[in-house]
Write a protein that holds these residues in place. Structure first.
Motif, PDB file in Angstrom:
ATOM      1  N   ASP A  86      40.978  38.113  36.201  1.00  0.00           N
ATOM      2  CA  ASP A  86      39.957  39.168  36.118  1.00  0.00           C
ATOM      3  C   ASP A  86      40.354  40.309  37.053  1.00  0.00           C
ATOM      4  N   ASP A  87      39.394  41.102  37.451  1.00  0.00           N
ATOM      5  CA  ASP A  87      39.627  42.275  38.312  1.00  0.00           C
ATOM      6  C   ASP A  87      40.358  41.865  39.607  1.00  0.00           C
ATOM      7  N   LYS A 188      40.305  41.046  28.587  1.00  0.00           N
ATOM      8  CA  LYS A 188      38.887  41.342  28.762  1.00  0.00           C
ATOM      9  C   LYS A 188      38.801  42.822  29.103  1.00  0.00           C
ATOM     10  N   ASP A 190      36.417  45.713  30.307  1.00  0.00           N
ATOM     11  CA  ASP A 190      35.161  46.020  30.974  1.00  0.00           C
ATOM     12  C   ASP A 190      34.771  47.468  30.691  1.00  0.00           C
ATOM     13  N   TRP A 256      28.277  44.268  28.538  1.00  0.00           N
ATOM     14  CA  TRP A 256      27.015  43.693  29.046  1.00  0.00           C
ATOM     15  C   TRP A 256      25.773  43.980  28.185  1.00  0.00           C
ATOM     16  N   ASP A 277      25.925  40.682  34.305  1.00  0.00           N
ATOM     17  CA  ASP A 277      26.590  39.511  34.885  1.00  0.00           C
ATOM     18  C   ASP A 277      25.644  38.346  35.191  1.00  0.00           C
TER      19      ASP A 277
HETATM   20  C1  GLA Z   1      31.980  43.395  35.650  1.00  0.00           C
HETATM   21  C2  GLA Z   1      32.056  42.254  34.654  1.00  0.00           C
HETATM   22  C3  GLA Z   1      32.377  40.963  35.389  1.00  0.00           C
HETATM   23  C4  GLA Z   1      33.667  41.113  36.170  1.00  0.00           C
HETATM   24  C5  GLA Z   1      33.600  42.314  37.105  1.00  0.00           C
HETATM   25  C6  GLA Z   1      34.938  42.647  37.734  1.00  0.00           C
HETATM   26  O1  GLA Z   1      30.883  43.268  36.490  1.00  0.00           O
HETATM   27  O2  GLA Z   1      30.860  42.145  33.935  1.00  0.00           O
HETATM   28  O3  GLA Z   1      32.441  39.899  34.476  1.00  0.00           O
HETATM   29  O4  GLA Z   1      34.744  41.258  35.266  1.00  0.00           O
HETATM   30  O5  GLA Z   1      33.167  43.478  36.402  1.00  0.00           O
HETATM   31  O6  GLA Z   1      34.854  43.728  38.593  1.00  0.00           O
END
Ligand code: GLA
Length: 632
Positions: A86-87, A188, A190, A256, A277
């Motif tokens: 992820d990030d 993924k 975002d 989201w 989230d």
């Molecule tokens: C958003 C996404 C999370 C995650 C963060 C990373 O909030 O919804 O699932 O990937 O970014 O910064």
């Protein structure tokens, strides 16, 4: 204006755009299935993601440590295949050629003897271990952690331009790098970059980041530019197809539940987030669960609802809260949600590994029929979810949302099984077997989810109701023209904001979408006083695509639902088979007895069920496809 003249004037309007009136009329039959089918998520993806365990502080050791545990504990054999970064992985975007540079101090295998750091050694290693590898990016110039992270940990570094690591203006270049050069299998995407970097945002005003006009406002569909967001994803999909000619890739949409994506994500990606989230507390889990649980018709093989990753392992879902952890897992399994572990598996205690490893529940999630569970009983306290499995069995979950025990009655009716024949149950947590006729009672503890596999004699002996096979039914047009926030989603206190601001108000659009065994506004399906236990509730001016897996007859009782506020509006119902007309109804208004709509559908691959309101009165009119079924 007649329909023909309306279409003609649309054709004139569209003349300069290259679109035909045919593509503009969302109710015109196409003979095709339009939800996303490309990619590797024909079943809900299973695996692991770094975010919930480590946030931005991800590194190679942590990632491979969890991957190794997935192998060693046998979870890999049970289906956990994706290892997703992820990030936090990126260092900067090199100015000049715009190439993304990896934070190789955290991913030592990325150092190359010659040339730029590369993730190829890491993806090679993951592939050799039997895994698929996933990477993370953003639709905008900047990522979510750049918008929200408190500390500097693993944020991109350098000049403002170098810190612009998102896809915006670079999507083809980056996707080529991720998939063709580095060998990733999933991404993924975002959306903070097109939401949180407006000119008045603090981090923009302070000169940290460049402004980008917002395309998404999480709290308002009307302030979101839905076509522009879709266009960004269309670019991404073109590049994904270009650099993955074998089609082996997974696109995870992460906006989201905003911009009405709960309605159109199914047309664009492999999985699509339905809410903001998750955090490791019960209330937040309820929010995320609620954002997906009434959207069964919006999930199909190749395009699943994503209520976010599992947060089992922390807070309300840690080893001291096994009831909550089991509920979280069971609900995700029933909803065909991706099963993405978000725990540091190097330290996860055995009882939680056992939750992830429950083979019977994994089989429910991975059932080839691809039907998300629907709600057979709904209340704020207890819910009964039922999922039709490929062999005709049902998985049934009795979920106690609250803090008091509930005496729940499970009936054969809930399962659409005959009440005069035995139903056998196998408890998917304990393995215990039991049977009952007509009904049976269970005491469900606070926050407990009891799940069974049930077999019995079907109420509909010779077929399946459409509401039992949501994986094969796609609301290509659901009649919702004014997307309204869905009031049925639990409004928790978001962990990251606490009680600052005005609290969580309804914000996820999609209210009024197609529902199984209920009207679009969650009432009982009723036409002229007759209630239907099975059927599809949808608004008029809708078109449902239905995949026909070898059935020979379609039947339904159609009419305007008694809940329609407009008693004058007439609606006609049409059935098409592979694009050709098969049957239609007279114009019907509220109070008119339901009419049968039936046809021989032998050999037909895609049926279309259209409900068209006459004229243009403009009111949203709920219609009912009562007892709609495919028969042998
Ligand atoms: C958003 C996404 C999370 C995650 C963060 C990373 O909030 O919804 O699932 O990937 O970014 O910064």
């Amino acid at each position: 204006m007649t329909l023909r003249r309306a279409l003609l004037s649309l054709a004139v309007l569209c003349a300069g755009t290259g679109l035909s009136a045919q593509t503009i009329d969302p109710l015109a039959p196409t003979g095709a299935w339009s939800a996303n089918q490309v990619g590797s998520a024909q079943l809900p993806p299973m695996g692991w993601n770094s975010w919930n365990a480590f946030f931005t502080e991800i590194d190679e050791e942590k990632l491979l440590g969890s991957a190794q545990r997935i192998l060693d504990t046998g979870l890999a054999k049970k289906g956990y295949r994706f290892i997703n970064i992820d990030d936090g992985w990126w260092l900067k975007r090199r100015t000049g050629d715009g190439k993304l540079i990896i934070r190789a101090d955290k991913f030592p295998s990325a150092w190359m003897k010659r040339g730029d750091p590369s993730f190829r050694p890491l993806t090679d290693k993951l592939h050799a271990m039997g895994f698929k590898a996933g990477i993370y990016s953003d639709l905008g110039r900047n990522s979510c952690s750049q918008a929200y992270s408190d500390g500097p940990a693993q944020l991109p570094e350098g000049t403002m331009a170098e810190r612009e690591v998102g896809l915006y203006g670079h999507s083809d270049q980056d996707i080529r790098l991720f998939f063709a050069d580095w060998g990733f299998d999933a991404i993924k995407v975002d959306g903070c970059g097109i939401r949180a970097f407006t000119a008045d945002a603090e981090r923009v005003r302070s000169g940290q980041y460049r402004a980008l006009a917002a395309l998404i406002d999480q709290h308002s569909v009307t302030r979101s530019n839905v076509p522009a967001v879709k266009a960004l994803f269309a670019d991404i999909n073109r590049s994904l197809a270009r650099y993955n000619p074998d089609g082996d890739y997974m696109l995870s949409l992460c906006i989201w539940g905003s911009a009405n994506v709960r309605s159109w994500g199914k047309d664009v990606g492999s999985i699509s987030r339905t809410s903001d989230d998750i955090s490791p507390d019960w209330g937040r889990m309820l929010t995320n669960y609620d954002s997906a649980v009434r959207r069964a018709f919006y999930a199909h093989p190749g395009s699943w609802n994503d209520p976010d990753m599992l947060f089992i392992g922390k807070g309300d879902f840690d080893v001291n809260h096994l009831t909550e952890a089991r509920s979280h897992f069971a609900l995700w399994a029933m909803m065909n949600a991706p099963l993405l572990i978000g725990a540091d598996l190097r330290t996860t205690p055995q009882p939680l590994l056992d939750v992830f490893g429950n083979a019977a529940l994994i089989a429910v999630n991975q059932d080839p029929a691809g039907n998300q569970a629907t709600l057979a009983f709904d209340s704020d306290g207890l819910q009964i979810l039922v999922k039709t499995l490929a062999n005709g069995d049902k998985a049934v979950a009795l979920f106690n949302r609250g803090l008091a025990p509930v005496d729940a009655v499970l009936t054969a009716d809930h399962l659409k099984f005959r009440a005069d024949r035995a139903v056998t149950l196998s408890n998917l947590w304990t393995g215990a077997k039991s049977d009952f006729t007509k009904e049976t009672k269970f005491r469900i503890a606070p926050r407990e989810t009891v799940v069974f596999r049930a077999s019995g004699t079907r109420m509909l002996a010779d077929g399946l109701y459409l509401s039992e096979q949501p994986g094969a039914v796609n609301p290509a047009a659901d009649g919702v023209v004014q997307p309204e926030p869905d009031p049925t989603i639990y409004r928790s206190i978001p962990g990251w904001r606490g009680t600052r601001g005005i609290g969580e108000r309804p914000m996820y659009a999609g209210w009024g979408g197609a529902m199984a065994d209920a009207t679009p506004y969650n009432q009982a399906l009723t036409v002229a006083g007759r209630t239907y236990g099975a059927g599809i509730g949808i608004l008029a001016n809708s078109r449902l695509e239905v995949r026909n897996a070898g059935f020979v007859r379609f039947s339904a009782q159609v009419g305007v639902d008694d809940s329609a506020l407009d008693g004058e509006q007439t609606v006609r119902f049409y059935l098409y088979g592979d694009g050709k007309p098969l049957a239609s109804s007279a114009p019907l208004r509220r109070g008119a007895t339901a009419q049968p709509l039936e046809a021989d559908v032998k050999g037909i691959a895609v049926l279309e069920l259209v409900a068209r309101a006459d004229g243009a009165r403009g009111n949203a009119v709920p219609v009912t496809w009562g007892d709609a079924a495919l028969r042998r």
